[in-house]
Scaffold this active site. Structure first.
Site, PDB file in Angstrom:
ATOM      1  N   ASP A 106       0.817  -1.225   0.000  1.00 23.16           N
ATOM      2  CA  ASP A 106       0.000   0.000   0.000  1.00 23.16           C
ATOM      3  C   ASP A 106       0.850   1.274   0.000  1.00 23.16           C
ATOM      4  OD1 ASP A 106      -1.884   2.013   0.570  1.00 23.16           O
ATOM      5  OD2 ASP A 106      -2.272   1.319   2.614  1.00 23.16           O
ATOM      6  N   HIS A 126      -3.678   4.545   6.830  1.00 22.41           N
ATOM      7  CA  HIS A 126      -2.600   4.005   6.000  1.00 22.41           C
ATOM      8  C   HIS A 126      -1.238   4.263   6.630  1.00 22.41           C
ATOM      9  CE1 HIS A 126      -5.321   3.371   2.541  1.00 22.41           C
ATOM     10  NE2 HIS A 126      -5.928   4.444   3.014  1.00 22.41           N
TER      11      HIS A 126
END
EC number: 3.1.-.-
Lengths: 547, 547
Positions: free
Chosen positions: B188, B362
């Site tokens: 990611d 994130h």
């Protein structure tokens, strides 16, 4: 009794326009426009509604400009067209304004002023400009000396201990006035939510020097065309690094030309520049490109480079610096631009990656606090910001020790009255926003915008019927034409036309004579027929012609 | 030989869809959509172009879902309609998906899986989910054990040492695999440009406790409807503070219901909630409102409260918390929403003012680095991000010591081949974006979008002419109808029609017989006549009817 009336800029970023009125005389500080958010279809600029100034045209004695940015001077041509009064500003500000007035064919009485050099406006105001540091040269705030006491308007300002041009915000003068007593401080709120000190432009200078140092390819720098301090510095660096400079972008070329004429770029010579056509033939390590388009404006220099249009092709080894933050609303477009440049193989540096490539032009919370502590005004009105910026600036003033009755949270159209050192609210004046195209033509109302949005979202379907005038029989139609429909819908049109035909044959002769009624039924029939095949409801425009 | 083929998500935020293929079998990880930028007229969702999967439908053995966000599962119903294969996911993810499939009437073979519990997909893949912390419960990454070695796909993840539900990203398992040797890491990249560690959700917990403590009025909290961890915590706080909870927003109500059914909100009882209708009669200090609309979506709960619609009226004493960052493109709308709420007198707290009211889901640069250092994969492909995010993540991998040949900067459609531990590029497969309305109907092409934008920016002008079929003489028209024109333009229409009339009379009889030519000349004449009065150029739609 003194009136302070914001006509714009207190509730939005842009439209800055502040009226100060006393004894039957008015002056206006700034006359700015605003750019519409994405999706405001066919609207290029937003202007303040100047009804109040038109109604009081004979009282307006002058307009004071703080600096040359569009959100402070962009509405000037449109106001001067209706209310011609003298305009006061510093040399560079008037330079920018003169060009735009000329472009739009507006005559004006422009009067150049200098900081710390007081001048009268009308019979009751003595005005004095105060030097401030901002992202355009020659920016000032104003002190308006009124019969009720002095009012300080900061303009847009930052506190930079070591600005490129050496011209610091004149805190000394503000301090002096503070000691003598200031009736009201009107201060820039743009960065009121930022808790970190806004950095010095020297930071950008150092970052550029570091980044440029070992680049073997081309260097491209994009920034606002009015940021002459930064442009000056980049041009100086180009000279030192023995790179020729190409300028891309009309506003950039014009501003550099004007700045040179006015003496704002003393070290720059003609020999530094080469035309874009010759740039491709220069060795990459001998070239620096200054380009507009840091906001991903479609036709600007940087977008051309990203798209690979024109003689210059970027590639591996080249460095592109975006020396500006994306303005709220432009983030997605700027991200896309960065990706396009990366895709060409260039190295791309932007504020999220390297904060030092840009610093703000506005004082932040601790710096706003410093100004409040210095001036200690009797009354405080936060200006230049959306409501949340004004709120936060007011909180800072409260923290600095001002009492609730000294804090005035005004919004556009509020009428503030000052008497015997105290301020209060006293009703409001008409204000608002006027949506126009970039020539200042064609007023667009919210209704029209809504109509445009509906058309644009669903497409439009025109249905035409031709009727014999005497017999009221159907001669032709419905004929359909679609615009902006999706692919599935376009192929439906012949079937929809066929299905919609029946309605007219079913109408009684009396009703057929009623044009409005026929149009209405035609639209209904088309909508009904269309709905049989799809869930969308395009705008239907029925037209009936009689022959 | 193993293929890794990103169909979406490598070059944009959204559209996540990654194919892994080996020995004539494929699996797909995630099947996401993307929401269009403002100004993409009449387009509600963007889907990946699944041509490649349709062409290889018989090879696709299953779809693995990492978590229930729309950018990871939103395109699933549309793909399953054409390519029905088993779908694997954790309990909560499947709960979210099941509802959406039902809504769209799509049947699916949903198979619930658990972390660390391997299962086969096709004959050649052994798959194992790995727990990750994110902003929705039950999120996982995947390890796909292939004949060429294990591939790790992180899904969306953060590293939170103390998550609300106690379920940390399973670094232990990644570490084990790293020691055994990982063929490829797909990780990611969303926050690859952020240099500060992404904070723990506990920070939000503490901030809420501090903020809520001494509020005497109502408390309103707005966040994404899928952020069940945060919702859980807010509901717990409401219970402790003896406040009843009103939920505004259909997705929020549905998700809370589903989470309770699946056992994800153990401490929550029916008695905690009151319907919106009863909320106005509760004492303000006994009420907490959970609302959707942190992105200023027009019909969401928070927008209703800001507009003063519905039974609840906010005012002084009330606290509103926006517990989310504005998604790029929404900044201006969110600013406007905050101002509206402030205008009602409420205290409004949002991330720019109080960073602790939201943390990201994130991992940021140093945390991405930690994962790279832990796994030390043979090959690294940054995923989930725009090109600049992928670039920066690749730089981090380089800093962690991976060599250039281990770094693979892939974009949508690239075909990566892995053989004997090494990866390389080997051409591409068809990919792209499909623009649709929210029902997945009506393909809109870039041409149509351009047509819609032109219509919307300038307005549209329909011109109709009726001609006698036999004699080719003019029977009626041109009749004009305008849509979306500005006020000045609308009044011009009769004059423009009159001026445009002459063209037909000047046409020779042969030309009059050529319909296409007549339409073309009609459009020209109208444009010419219009231009005499204004600088705008609306879209002209010429129609010729013969009777």
């Amino acid at each position: 009794m003194l009136h302070v009336i914001p006509l714009g800029g207190l509730g939005e970023i842009g439209l800055n326009a502040m009226v100060i009125a006393c004894r039957g005389e008015m002056l206006l500080i700034d006359c700015g426009l605003m750019f519409p958010p994405i999706g405001t279809l066919g609207v290029d600029i937003i202007l303040p509604d100047f009804r109040y100034l038109r109604q009081n045209a004979s009282l307006l004695k002058g307009i004071l400009l703080t600096h040359g940015h569009e959100d402070h001077v962009g509405a000037l041509p449109f106001l001067l067209n209706e209310v011609p009064v003298p305009v006061y500003g510093t040399r560079f500000t008037l330079g920018l304004v003169r060009h735009r007035l000329h472009e739009l064919g507006v005559d004006a009485d422009l009067r150049e002023i200098e900081p710390r050099n007081p001048f009268p406006v009308g019979a009751h105001f003595k005005v004095e400009a105060t030097r401030v540091t901002h992202t355009v040269p020659d920016a000032v705030g104003y002190v308006v000396h009124t019969p009720e006491g002095p009012v300080i308007h900061t303009g847009d300002f930052k506190l930079d201990p070591d600005p490129i041009d050496g011209l610091r915000t004149d805190l000394e003068r503000w301090g002096e006035l503070g000691e003598q007593g200031v009736l009201c401080l009107l201060s820039d709120s743009t960065n009121s939510e930022r808790t970190h000190e806004t950095g010095s432009e020297r930071l950008v200078e150092q970052t550029f020097e570091r980044l440029f140092h070992d680049v073997r390819g081309r260097i491209v720098v994009s920034m606002f065309a009015s940021h002459l301090h930064r442009i000056h510095h980049v041009l100086d660096l180009a000279r030192k690094l023995e790179r020729k400079v190409v300028t891309m972008g009309r506003s950039l070329i014009r501003n550099i030309e004007m700045a040179r004429e006015l003496g704002f770029l003393p070290s720059v010579t003609d020999g530094l520049f080469v035309p874009l056509e010759d740039a491709a033939s220069l060795p990459p390590e001998r070239l620096l490109v200054l380009a507009t388009g840091s906001q991903a404006e479609p036709r600007a220099g940087l977008s051309q480079l990203a798209a690979g249009d024109g003689p210059l092709r970027l590639g591996p080894g080249d460095l592109v610096v975006l020396s500006a933050r994306a303005i709220p609303g432009n983030e997605r477009a700027v991200s896309g631009l960065i990706d396009q440049l990366l895709w060409r193989g260039a190295r791309v540096v932007y504020p999220d990656l390297e904060p030092g490539v840009h610093v703000s032009g506005h004082a932040s919370q601790p710096q706003q606090r410093r100004v409040l502590d210095l001036i200690r005004p009797k009354n405080f009105v936060p200006i230049h910001g959306e409501l949340h910026h004004l709120h936060r600036h007011l909180a800072t003033a409260k923290e600095s020790g001002l009492s609730p009755e000294q804090l005035l949270l005004a919004q556009d159209g509020d009428l503030l009255v000052f008497e015997e050192g105290r301020g209060r609210f006293s009703g409001s004046v008409p204000t608002g926003r006027i949506y126009q195209d970039r020539f200042g033509q064609g007023v667009v109302t919210p209704d029209i915008l809504q109509e445009r949005t509906r058309i644009a979202e669903t497409g439009i379907l025109v249905a035409v019927l031709v009727i014999e005038r005497a017999s009221l029989s159907l001669l032709a139609g419905p004929q359909l034409s679609g615009q902006g429909l999706n692919l599935d819908e376009q192929v439906l049109l012949p079937r929809v036309a066929e299905d919609a035909r029946a309605f007219f044959l079913e109408m009684s002769p009396q009703l057929r004579g009623d044009d409005a009624r026929v149009r209405e039924e035609l639209a209904k029939a088309v909508r009904r027929a269309f709905k049989l095949y799809t869930s969308k409801r395009p705008v239907v425009v029925p037209m009936v012609l009689k022959v």
